[in-house]
Design a protein around this motif. Structure first.
Motif, PDB file in Angstrom:
ATOM      1  N   ALA A 209      23.255  83.586  37.424  1.00 37.64           N
ATOM      2  CA  ALA A 209      24.159  84.565  38.476  1.00 37.64           C
ATOM      3  C   ALA A 209      24.916  85.455  38.572  1.00 37.64           C
ATOM      4  N   ARG A 210      24.670  86.502  37.397  1.00 39.90           N
ATOM      5  CA  ARG A 210      24.816  87.573  38.072  1.00 39.90           C
ATOM      6  C   ARG A 210      23.331  88.457  39.127  1.00 39.90           C
ATOM      7  N   ALA A 211      22.219  87.345  38.972  1.00 38.98           N
ATOM      8  CA  ALA A 211      21.038  87.593  39.735  1.00 38.98           C
ATOM      9  C   ALA A 211      20.333  87.612  40.868  1.00 38.98           C
ATOM     10  N   GLY A 212      21.687  86.791  41.136  1.00 38.37           N
ATOM     11  CA  GLY A 212      21.962  85.755  41.932  1.00 38.37           C
ATOM     12  C   GLY A 212      21.154  83.976  42.802  1.00 38.37           C
ATOM     13  N   ARG A 213      20.500  84.018  41.747  1.00 34.61           N
ATOM     14  CA  ARG A 213      19.559  82.691  40.949  1.00 34.61           C
ATOM     15  C   ARG A 213      20.244  81.146  40.739  1.00 34.61           C
ATOM     16  N   LEU A 214      21.749  81.767  41.101  1.00 36.19           N
ATOM     17  CA  LEU A 214      22.642  80.089  40.254  1.00 36.19           C
ATOM     18  C   LEU A 214      23.660  80.930  41.441  1.00 36.19           C
ATOM     19  N   PRO A 215      24.031  79.784  41.887  1.00 34.63           N
ATOM     20  CA  PRO A 215      25.427  79.187  43.022  1.00 34.63           C
ATOM     21  C   PRO A 215      26.391  79.585  42.337  1.00 34.63           C
ATOM     22  N   HIS A 216      26.658  80.399  42.701  1.00 33.61           N
ATOM     23  CA  HIS A 216      28.523  80.710  42.018  1.00 33.61           C
ATOM     24  C   HIS A 216      29.340  81.256  42.867  1.00 33.61           C
ATOM     25  N   PHE A 217      30.867  81.768  42.470  1.00 35.87           N
ATOM     26  CA  PHE A 217      31.436  82.183  42.875  1.00 35.87           C
ATOM     27  C   PHE A 217      32.712  82.699  41.995  1.00 35.87           C
ATOM     28  N   TYR A 218      33.672  83.624  42.436  1.00 37.26           N
ATOM     29  CA  TYR A 218      34.580  84.226  41.100  1.00 37.26           C
ATOM     30  C   TYR A 218      36.019  83.376  42.117  1.00 37.26           C
ATOM     31  N   VAL A 219      36.902  83.706  40.578  1.00 38.53           N
ATOM     32  CA  VAL A 219      38.630  82.763  41.022  1.00 38.53           C
ATOM     33  C   VAL A 219      38.400  84.641  40.074  1.00 38.53           C
ATOM     34  N   GLY A 220      39.282  85.307  41.673  1.00 43.07           N
ATOM     35  CA  GLY A 220      40.204  86.844  40.322  1.00 43.07           C
ATOM     36  C   GLY A 220      38.992  87.722  39.994  1.00 43.07           C
ATOM     37  N   LYS A 221      39.199  87.336  38.686  1.00 42.95           N
ATOM     38  CA  LYS A 221      37.303  87.658  37.385  1.00 42.95           C
ATOM     39  C   LYS A 221      37.239  86.937  37.027  1.00 42.95           C
ATOM     40  N   LEU A 222      37.500  85.906  37.558  1.00 47.18           N
ATOM     41  CA  LEU A 222      36.421  84.944  36.248  1.00 47.18           C
ATOM     42  C   LEU A 222      35.527  83.952  37.285  1.00 47.18           C
ATOM     43  N   LEU A 223      33.749  84.745  36.916  1.00 48.81           N
ATOM     44  CA  LEU A 223      33.529  83.414  37.364  1.00 48.81           C
ATOM     45  C   LEU A 223      33.101  81.678  37.524  1.00 48.81           C
ATOM     46  N   ARG A 224      33.360  81.139  38.274  1.00 47.19           N
ATOM     47  CA  ARG A 224      32.632  80.020  38.616  1.00 47.19           C
ATOM     48  C   ARG A 224      32.040  79.309  38.999  1.00 47.19           C
ATOM     49  N   PHE A 225      31.459  77.748  39.006  1.00 48.01           N
ATOM     50  CA  PHE A 225      30.725  77.673  39.321  1.00 48.01           C
ATOM     51  C   PHE A 225      30.892  76.280  39.977  1.00 48.01           C
ATOM     52  N   SER A 226      30.657  75.616  41.279  1.00 51.94           N
ATOM     53  CA  SER A 226      30.338  74.129  41.863  1.00 51.94           C
ATOM     54  C   SER A 226      30.098  73.615  41.406  1.00 51.94           C
ATOM     55  N   ARG A 227      30.080  72.147  40.734  1.00 54.28           N
ATOM     56  CA  ARG A 227      29.679  71.317  40.309  1.00 54.28           C
ATOM     57  C   ARG A 227      28.525  70.689  41.439  1.00 54.28           C
ATOM     58  N   PHE A 228      28.905  70.680  42.452  1.00 49.53           N
ATOM     59  CA  PHE A 228      27.888  69.580  43.679  1.00 49.53           C
ATOM     60  C   PHE A 228      26.670  70.581  44.028  1.00 49.53           C
ATOM     61  N   GLN A 229      27.308  71.840  44.029  1.00 46.44           N
ATOM     62  CA  GLN A 229      26.154  73.279  44.113  1.00 46.44           C
ATOM     63  C   GLN A 229      25.463  73.107  42.814  1.00 46.44           C
ATOM     64  N   ILE A 230      25.676  73.449  41.768  1.00 47.22           N
ATOM     65  CA  ILE A 230      25.130  72.802  40.829  1.00 47.22           C
ATOM     66  C   ILE A 230      24.170  72.111  41.110  1.00 47.22           C
ATOM     67  N   GLU A 231      24.680  70.601  41.401  1.00 49.32           N
ATOM     68  CA  GLU A 231      23.592  69.199  40.991  1.00 49.32           C
ATOM     69  C   GLU A 231      22.252  69.566  42.305  1.00 49.32           C
ATOM     70  N   GLN A 232      22.755  69.984  43.452  1.00 45.21           N
ATOM     71  CA  GLN A 232      22.124  70.191  44.434  1.00 45.21           C
ATOM     72  C   GLN A 232      20.923  71.421  43.828  1.00 45.21           C
TER      73      GLN A 232
END
Length: 97
Positions: free
Chosen positions: A24-47
């Motif tokens: 995620a930090r390298a930009g190879r895994l789709p992610h987003f932050y909720v405040g300072k918390l790292l989170r992932f969309s299940r749909f994007q991870i499945e894709q």
């Protein structure tokens, strides 16, 4: 939209949590932050996992860290929810994510 923690994402991809954070930090895994918390969309991870498994280029990963300041009522009637939780609830309700 299902939102995954780094541990849940790692379990889904069958890799170590540190690998998920590093990718995620390298930009190879789709992610987003909720405040300072790292989170992932299940749909994007499945894709992502389908594309990676078939040797295709993986979807482009973009990190989003800033949410606009949205005034929303407390989630579930609870008082004292964090601003990040309020912004996430507003985005989910509006269909932005």
């Amino acid at each position: 939209m299902d939102i995954l923690t780094p541990k849940e994402c790692a379990d889904f991809l069958k890799v170590c949590t540190n690998t998920v954070r590093k990718e995620a930090r390298a930009g190879r895994l789709p992610h987003f932050y909720v405040g300072k918390l790292l989170r992932f969309s299940r749909f994007q991870i499945e894709q992502y996992s389908v594309g990676a498994g078939q040797g295709q280029e993986t979807p482009s990963c973009q990190t989003t860290t800033a949410f606009t300041n949205v005034q929303t009522p407390p989630i579930g009637g609870r008082v004292g929810c964090s601003p990040a939780a309020k912004r996430l609830a507003a985005q989910l309700a509006s269909g932005e994510i």
